[in-house]
Scaffold this active site. Structure first.
Site, mmCIF file in Angstrom:
data_model
loop_
_atom_site.group_PDB
_atom_site.id
_atom_site.type_symbol
_atom_site.label_atom_id
_atom_site.label_comp_id
_atom_site.label_asym_id
_atom_site.label_seq_id
_atom_site.Cartn_x
_atom_site.Cartn_y
_atom_site.Cartn_z
ATOM 1 N NE ARG A 62 40.076 -7.430 -10.458
ATOM 2 C CZ ARG A 62 40.473 -8.513 -10.074
ATOM 3 N NH1 ARG A 62 40.582 -9.371 -10.306
ATOM 4 N NH2 ARG A 62 41.476 -7.935 -8.972
ATOM 5 C CG ASP A 63 39.856 -9.850 -6.002
ATOM 6 O OD1 ASP A 63 40.861 -9.755 -5.095
ATOM 7 O OD2 ASP A 63 39.627 -11.210 -6.413
ATOM 8 C CG HIS A 254 44.278 -7.533 -2.514
ATOM 9 N ND1 HIS A 254 43.384 -6.816 -4.046
ATOM 10 C CD2 HIS A 254 43.997 -8.130 -3.125
ATOM 11 C CE1 HIS A 254 42.922 -7.933 -4.081
ATOM 12 N NE2 HIS A 254 42.643 -8.555 -3.604
ATOM 13 C CG HIS A 256 42.809 -12.281 -0.747
ATOM 14 N ND1 HIS A 256 41.752 -13.875 -1.251
ATOM 15 C CD2 HIS A 256 42.309 -11.554 -1.479
ATOM 16 C CE1 HIS A 256 41.776 -13.022 -2.557
ATOM 17 N NE2 HIS A 256 42.337 -12.167 -2.099
ATOM 18 C CB CYS A 287 40.113 -18.484 -1.139
ATOM 19 S SG CYS A 287 41.524 -18.966 -1.100
ATOM 20 C CG ASN A 296 38.915 -10.048 -2.207
ATOM 21 O OD1 ASN A 296 39.997 -9.756 -1.972
ATOM 22 N ND2 ASN A 296 37.913 -10.326 -2.840
#
Lengths: 346, 346
Positions: A62-63, A254, A256, A287, A296
């Site tokens: 997803r992300d 979470h 990055h 990003c 990520n």
């Protein structure tokens, strides 16, 4: 160990101790200790006094994919998720029930959710930004959902076109509907360590949003360093603030890796008691705020660190690398994972 | 009721190290708190507080360029080092007095040493693998040298074409001559967290090697994770062993980022009292043991983390990025620094 018999030693958590002895926190503060740890013998244990088990939430499908330029066909997404389902990952974020107008990559959300082979014991949360998305997700067979909030007012308006307060109202509707159907809801807070528009974000602002989501009924809150600007220092300050309002056991990080800080930030979070980490296989998902920069943190690199620390995850690193290899071939791009780069000897 | 008992740190007990000890090395104070029938221990001096200041040893011009395929002309090297001299970096490893037969990149060692515009307050060590190299270095004007050791027999054979014992004899000759000439010597130990040929490396072996070269007269020992396989767990175990033999304020860490673990490993080292870190601008220098993989940790990413932690380095990050951009343009390669990638918005 001085002249106190070992039999008198009593090991308690810091939280419990400060509850039992309310004066203790102030006393420790006077002793100029940042985060005193309680442990019986070896002070050095505090550095790697980590959770025995860390749950990894895989957000690649997803992300990760959401931020990739190339639109991935549905059957490739399904094959990708099926590969991830065999790795031991306990949670795999499958798709997002947002309007395809905003996120074309997720247009096939229903087909993906219905097409994947769900492994038993694996959760497949999906994003549901509002009640409409929630209903569509349930109709498609979702058994867990996630809502996305922001600690930054400007980011909220730019990203989901409404204020933080309005977004909380939408989420409240989702959570209420989810409760009726006994569907667990995970909450996300973005920009917890910095915002591309507002710059530094006060930990108290983040805490307020986290508290709201937790109070609504989210079982877990994932704290997102959306643009990767955080460092172990700002991570520690943030968690110091948030843990006063919600139990550490409900928090996830979470991170990055845009500025290369992700693993160090995750390590500090673990040292402070967090035991849930989001990551993305192959470090998928750049990003959008810094073109060409990474996004990520890679699941492979996180696993390498955790396993090297003796932390259990239940995940097979080589199978994750296979899944990463598969999706990178499909996307015709190089993996962002350093572990994968080193092991492939490209 | 609070009793306090002092417990000596297991590191060392010498007066000298006591004097120079940083915050996190002070003896562990255990407060015994009694309340009613419960007695608990609270450790009030943990190892977690970080150094207020960290010295960065820039190895880009030597360790970095040595591993780049393209041979860099002398005038470019000089310009590069001169740019680094303006950044506030306190130590810049300029070149290596090895035989150009082995390392063609360092063939212009004398011209580089003589040609750099030495900035007052900045130290420019050069590698001197044997007496011949040391003599050539001193003749060229070097006022600090570095020697290399390893605990792995196979690595010594493959890297320096001699056994560990022979390499130590060579190092002994250099340190003896350096003492006589009033030249300071820095010692490196490579493969401290793993060897590309022998695999796992015992922390005790590393500790004995560090002790040996410290006793020889090296003022600082840089512990190198040569193939970047270390994790915070193995870093901690290794430093636990080494710091029993060498005062922690004489130790440096030299972490490679081949598996993405460098900053997390450095963070743990800082938590254990290390306050000297080696790094390479732009993350120059790949890993010859895993083609395509990254090598040295990037100075920019390290500085970003340290400044985010409130640790003083004296280094201007922007100027380091300028030096990185300069050398990458010449080498026609992308920077390996994530901070530089994010900041340049490539």
């Amino acid at each position: 160990m001085g002249n106190v018999p070992a039999a008198l030693k009593h090991c308690l958590s810091y939280e419990q101790l400060t509850r039992d002895y309310p004066w203790l926190a102030a006393w420790l503060q006077r002793e100029k200790v940042r985060g005193a740890f309680i442990f019986p013998a070896d002070s050095r244990n505090a550095i790697t006094d980590l959770p025995k088990f860390v749950k990894i939430v895989e957000v690649g499908p997803r992300d990760g994919l959401q931020n990739e330029k190339e639109i991935v066909p549905t059957d490739v997404k399904i094959q990708f998720i099926d590969l991830l389902s065999k790795t031991g990952l306990p949670a795999i974020e499958a798709t997002s029930f947002v309007s395809s107008k905003w996120v074309p990559q997720m247009a096939d959300h229903t087909d993906v959710l219905q097409g994947i082979h769900r492994a038993p014991q694996v959760k497949y949360p999906v994003l549901t930004p509002n009640l409409r998305g929630f209903r569509t997700a349930i109709a498609a067979g979702a058994t867990e959902v996630a809502v996305f909030g922001s600690a930054s007012e400007t980011f909220s308006r730019k990203n989901i076109n409404c204020s933080i307060e309005e977004s909380m109202q939408r989420f409240e509707e989702v959570v209420r509907a989810a409760k009726e159907l006994q569907i667990p809801v995970r909450g996300y807070v973005s920009c917890v360590l910095g915002c591309p528009y507002e710059g530094d974000i006060e930990p108290s602002k983040v805490t307020k949003v986290v508290k709201t989501l937790y109070g609504m009924g989210c079982y877990e809150i994932s704290l997102g360093d959306t643009i990767g600007v955080g460092t172990p220092g700002s991570m520690a300050r943030l968690l110091d603030s948030v843990k006063k309002e919600v139990p550490m056991s409900t928090l996830a990080v979470h991170c990055h890796d845009t500025y290369g800080q992700a693993l160090a930030n995750i390590l500090v979070a673990l040292q402070m008691g967090v035991s849930v980490v989001d990551s993305s296989v192959a470090g998928l998902g750049g990003c959008p705020y810094a073109k060409g920069a990474s996004g990520n943190v890679s699941t492979e690199d996180v696993l390498y660190m955790l396993h090297g620390l003796g932390v259990e995850t239940g995940v097979d690193l080589s199978k994750v690398m296979e899944a990463g290899d598969f999706i990178c071939k499909a996307l015709n791009r190089k993996t962002n994972s350093k572990v994968a780069q080193a092991k492939c000897r490209l | 009721m609070i009793l306090q008992c002092r417990n000596t740190n297991s590191n060392t007990g010498t007066q000298e190290t006591h004097r120079k000890r940083s915050v996190q090395q002070r003896p562990l104070r255990l407060a015994v708190i009694g309340c009613g029938r419960r007695i608990v221990f609270v450790a009030v001096s943990s190892v977690n507080p970080l150094p207020k200041q960290v010295k960065i040893v820039e190895v880009g011009p030597r360790d970095g360029l040595q591993n780049e395929k393209l041979t860099v002309p002398t005038e470019v090297k000089l310009q590069f080092i001169d740019m680094l001299s303006e950044t506030g970096l306190p130590v810049i490893e300029a070149t290596s007095f090895v035989s150009p037969k082995w390392i063609p990149q360092m063939a212009d060692q004398a011209e580089v040493t003589q040609g750099i515009r030495k900035r007052p307050g900045v130290v420019y060590p050069v590698l001197a693998p044997n007496l011949k190299g040391f003599q050539a270095a001193v003749k060229a004007g070097a006022d600090e040298v570095a020697i290399f050791s390893t605990v792995s027999e196979l690595f010594a054979m493959k890297n320096a074409n001699c056994s560990v014992e022979e390499s130590l004899q060579r190092a002994e000759e250099v340190t003896r001559a350096a003492k006589a000439a009033g030249v300071r010597v820095r010692g490196y130990v490579s493969c401290v967290l793993g060897c590309p040929y022998e695999g796992h490396v015992s922390p005790d072996k590393v500790a004995q090697m560090a002790k040996h070269i410290y006793a020889m007269g090296c003022y600082e020992i840089s512990l190198g994770d040569t193939i970047g396989v270390g994790t915070p767990g193995s870093m901690r175990a290794m430093l636990d062993a080494v710091s029993k033999e060498v005062p922690v304020d004489r130790l440096a860490v030299h972490c490679h980022d081949t598996y993405g673990q460098a900053l997390a490993n450095i963070l743990v080292a800082l938590q254990m009292g290390v306050s000297v870190v080696d790094s390479s601008v732009a993350g120059l220098g790949g890993c010859p043991y895993a083609p395509g993989a990254s090598g040295n940790v990037a100075t920019e990413d390290l500085v970003y983390m340290l400044h985010g932690l409130g640790i003083h380095t004296g280094v201007d990050l922007q100027k380091v990025m300028d030096a990185g951009a300069f050398i990458c343009r010449f080498l026609n390669r992308r920077t390996s620094s994530k901070v530089a990638q994010a900041s340049c918005r490539l």
